[in-house]
Design a protein around this motif. Structure first.
Motif, mmCIF file in Angstrom:
data_model
loop_
_atom_site.group_PDB
_atom_site.id
_atom_site.type_symbol
_atom_site.label_atom_id
_atom_site.label_comp_id
_atom_site.label_asym_id
_atom_site.label_seq_id
_atom_site.Cartn_x
_atom_site.Cartn_y
_atom_site.Cartn_z
ATOM 1 N N TRP A 1 33.344 -1.917 12.317
ATOM 2 C CA TRP A 1 32.169 -2.776 12.168
ATOM 3 C C TRP A 1 32.285 -3.956 13.128
ATOM 4 C CZ3 TRP A 1 28.105 -1.150 9.532
ATOM 5 C CH2 TRP A 1 27.075 -2.048 9.264
ATOM 6 N N PRO A 2 31.543 -3.968 14.240
ATOM 7 C CA PRO A 2 31.744 -4.984 15.290
ATOM 8 C C PRO A 2 31.440 -6.417 14.871
ATOM 9 C CG PRO A 2 29.781 -3.655 15.737
ATOM 10 C CD PRO A 2 30.501 -2.989 14.612
ATOM 11 N N GLU A 3 30.440 -6.614 13.994
ATOM 12 C CA GLU A 3 30.066 -7.974 13.625
ATOM 13 C C GLU A 3 31.212 -8.709 12.941
ATOM 14 O OE1 GLU A 3 28.170 -5.384 13.240
ATOM 15 O OE2 GLU A 3 26.166 -5.812 14.062
ATOM 16 N N THR A 4 32.016 -7.981 12.168
ATOM 17 C CA THR A 4 33.141 -8.627 11.496
ATOM 18 C C THR A 4 34.126 -9.193 12.509
ATOM 19 O OG1 THR A 4 32.926 -7.078 9.641
ATOM 20 C CG2 THR A 4 34.982 -8.319 9.800
ATOM 21 N N TRP A 5 34.421 -8.426 13.545
ATOM 22 C CA TRP A 5 35.368 -8.885 14.557
ATOM 23 C C TRP A 5 34.846 -10.098 15.318
ATOM 24 C CZ3 TRP A 5 40.046 -7.252 13.905
ATOM 25 C CH2 TRP A 5 40.283 -5.976 13.402
ATOM 26 N N VAL A 6 33.568 -10.104 15.655
ATOM 27 C CA VAL A 6 33.041 -11.246 16.405
ATOM 28 C C VAL A 6 32.948 -12.474 15.507
ATOM 29 C CG1 VAL A 6 30.524 -10.957 16.065
ATOM 30 C CG2 VAL A 6 31.394 -11.842 18.228
ATOM 31 N N ASN A 7 32.736 -12.283 14.215
ATOM 32 C CA ASN A 7 32.786 -13.412 13.284
ATOM 33 C C ASN A 7 34.184 -14.008 13.249
ATOM 34 O OD1 ASN A 7 30.097 -13.170 12.538
ATOM 35 N ND2 ASN A 7 30.511 -11.932 10.738
ATOM 36 N N MET A 8 35.180 -13.150 13.341
ATOM 37 C CA MET A 8 36.565 -13.617 13.367
ATOM 38 C C MET A 8 36.869 -14.360 14.668
ATOM 39 S SD MET A 8 38.084 -10.144 11.644
ATOM 40 C CE MET A 8 39.838 -10.484 11.754
ATOM 41 N N VAL A 9 36.284 -13.912 15.756
ATOM 42 C CA VAL A 9 36.427 -14.630 17.032
ATOM 43 C C VAL A 9 35.888 -16.044 16.888
ATOM 44 C CG1 VAL A 9 35.571 -14.762 19.407
ATOM 45 C CG2 VAL A 9 36.406 -12.579 18.496
#
Length: 224
Positions: A115-123
């Motif tokens: 799930w890409p949105e989770t990773w960018v939220n972590m960024v």
């Protein structure tokens, strides 16, 4: 034999009913949290600490039924981010909530790594914590792998790069530039220009376009 079959059917039915009730209660709590978060996005100026604290019981209820539900964990992370928003400008008070939000996102990402949105939220959270380390780069890579042309990933990392480019090492900068290029070639190019202008990075963005010869979707006038 018939009694055995009937007994088995009853047992299966009870199990199904039990699981359905568990999901039903979890969803009641989830939509309570979701509706509150959505309302705060429209009227964030009216947010109070009491409202944030009160919502905690619904978050706890949601996770008590399904602690390993990736979307519930993301929702809990967003609730913690609202605490950080409430304490905006008060680093010592906001930081623990940002760290807890990151912990929720990490747990969600382990369960749902694609799930890409989770990773960018972590960024974004790593940047807000002023942590420009290997973990930040790893999250940037994971976001890119999960959604190389996902608009949230492209815009999110492009904006982080423009704002914090001086704090990026060579690897981070290279990856950040790739997302700047992808955003400029998408329908979100105008939004990136607006963001760059708002944070005083329009000159940098225009120089990148010129030096890197990035193609831009749309007609935007550069000024230094």
């Amino acid at each position: 034999m018939q009694w055995l079959v009937k007994g088995l059917i009853v047992a299966i039915s009870l199990v199904v009913i039990w699981f359905a009730s568990q999901w039903g209660m979890a969803n009641v709590y989830y939509f309570t949290v979701y509706n509150k978060l959505t309302a705060w996005e429209k009227q964030s100026s009216e947010l109070t600490l009491e409202q944030l604290d009160e919502l905690g019981s619904a978050v706890d209820g949601m996770l008590s039924y399904h602690p390993d539900h990736p979307h519930y964990l993301v929702t809990a992370a967003k609730w913690q981010e609202w605490y950080a928003f409430y304490y905006y400008g008060q680093g010592d008070k906001a930081r623990p909530y940002l760290e807890q939000a990151l912990a929720y996102y990490r747990a969600s990402a382990e369960l749902r790594p694609g799930w890409p949105e989770t990773w960018v939220n972590m960024v974004n959270l790593k940047v807000r914590l002023d942590a420009f380390d290997q973990e930040l780069f790893d999250y940037m890579v994971k976001a890119t792998e999960a959604g190389p042309y996902n608009e949230h990933v492209n815009q999110g990392i492009a904006k982080v790069f423009l704002y914090h480019w001086k704090q990026f090492n060579a690897e981070m900068a290279t990856l950040g530039l790739s997302h700047v290029e992808r955003t400029l070639q998408s329908n979100n190019a105008g939004k990136l220009f607006q963001y760059a202008k708002a944070i005083g990075r329009q000159g940098l963005l225009c120089q990148l376009i010129e030096v890197k010869q990035f193609k831009v979707s749309g007609d935007f006038a550069c000024s230094y």
